[in-house]
Write an enzyme that holds these catalytic residues in place. Sequence first.
Site, PDB file in Angstrom:
ATOM      1  N   SER A 102       0.893  -1.138   0.031  1.00 20.91           N
ATOM      2  CA  SER A 102       0.101   0.016   0.138  1.00 20.91           C
ATOM      3  C   SER A 102       0.686   1.346  -0.047  1.00 20.91           C
ATOM      4  O   SER A 102       2.154   1.075   0.836  1.00 20.91           O
ATOM      5  CB  SER A 102      -0.817  -0.045   1.184  1.00 20.91           C
ATOM      6  OG  SER A 102      -1.785   0.970   1.192  1.00 20.91           O
ATOM      7  N   GLY A 137      -2.434   2.239  13.833  1.00 26.01           N
ATOM      8  CA  GLY A 137      -1.269   3.040  14.343  1.00 26.01           C
ATOM      9  C   GLY A 137      -0.037   2.318  14.379  1.00 26.01           C
ATOM     10  O   GLY A 137       0.739   2.331  15.664  1.00 26.01           O
ATOM     11  N   SER A 167      -7.032  -1.650   7.431  1.00 25.97           N
ATOM     12  CA  SER A 167      -6.574  -0.394   8.390  1.00 25.97           C
ATOM     13  C   SER A 167      -7.524  -0.365   9.207  1.00 25.97           C
ATOM     14  O   SER A 167      -8.966  -0.050   8.733  1.00 25.97           O
ATOM     15  CB  SER A 167      -6.324   0.856   7.365  1.00 25.97           C
ATOM     16  OG  SER A 167      -6.025   1.922   8.179  1.00 25.97           O
ATOM     17  N   LYS A 188      -8.629   1.926   0.812  1.00 24.10           N
ATOM     18  CA  LYS A 188      -8.376   0.878   1.634  1.00 24.10           C
ATOM     19  C   LYS A 188      -9.721  -0.090   2.125  1.00 24.10           C
ATOM     20  O   LYS A 188      -9.825  -1.295   2.201  1.00 24.10           O
ATOM     21  CB  LYS A 188      -7.700   0.858   3.233  1.00 24.10           C
ATOM     22  CG  LYS A 188      -6.287   1.572   3.090  1.00 24.10           C
ATOM     23  CD  LYS A 188      -5.398   0.414   2.550  1.00 24.10           C
ATOM     24  CE  LYS A 188      -5.021  -0.699   3.379  1.00 24.10           C
ATOM     25  NZ  LYS A 188      -3.926  -1.469   3.002  1.00 24.10           N
TER      26      LYS A 188
END
EC number: 1.1.1.170
Length: 350
Positions: free
Chosen positions: A87, A181, A125, A156
Amino acid sequence: MSESLQSVLIIGGSGFLGLHLIEQFYRHCPNVAITVFDVRPLPEKLSKYFTFDPSKIQFFKGDLTSDKDVSDAINQSKCDVIVHSASPMHGLPQEIYEKVNVQGTKNLLSVAQKLHVKALVYTSSAGVIFNGQDVINADETWPYPEVHMDGYNETKAAAEEAVMKANDNDQLRTVCLRPAGIFGPGDRQLVPGLRASAKLGQSKYQLGDNNNLFDWTYVGNVADAHVLAAQKILDKSTRDDISGQTFFITNDSPTYFWTLARTVWKNDGYIDKYYIKLPYPVALTLGYISEFVAKNILKKEPGITPFRVKVVCAIRYHNIAKAKKLLGYKPEVDLETGINYTLDWMNEDL
């Protein structure tokens, strides 16, 4: 280890998370053949946090949107499972996200189905559910927002939907992991960004009140979750439970947002005696002004945007009970240790 797992193809294996995926498969699955597909080669020099031998890793350089490139990698690797972690970074043009995250993922799914790959694990994500509002103990039942906050998470989410739609228990099984994160050795975005801001004298500024809990996740733990998913999705006793599912992956220990940044800055010698605190409404207004001036007058990327302000100031932590139960996931490296590893890596100066 599942006896069915003989070979894994890691898409994006030369990247930050990708290198840790190689490391964790190497550690936990010593008899599994590891192949990497990426647009760039594996680095010649590795941190001490990686113990695998790059010369032992089969590598394919290619374009994720190319049928031929992807087919060659799948055929020659003879992979049982594809782990798709490729990505682009945050802050790039929308067309890049569309090409890699959406078109690339759809092409990979199509080729994997044609070539009868057993399973695919997709790195999604946690941001796919973020709409600018607080995310408090969110689980996998939370919906996508009607309007996404940024191009990265919008694409995403689109890729995640395609991966879930492709799940077929009689053909290609799929599962999506949603890490939050990510930080750790090898990071080329978060830590360099923090260091750059400190050099510009920005470490003394604080957006928001820092009462917002945030999920930082050590990269090795994220990689562990992918190994578990690859094993479970091939195991006849567990595959039906996780096929077609999404899982949040975190360190299960949310902390105040600015904690990580100030630990990095302290390591670099930036210790501010006081902080200039910008309340959320003020910071958000500055974000809108900065974005307008940068895009319409200066013709460059803004340093601060409304999206970044909302990310920094919002509560964002997630419930990982599902990953614990079905994947057997637990974060092996705690937050403090992960930060220490990161600081140690920074001092390697690779």
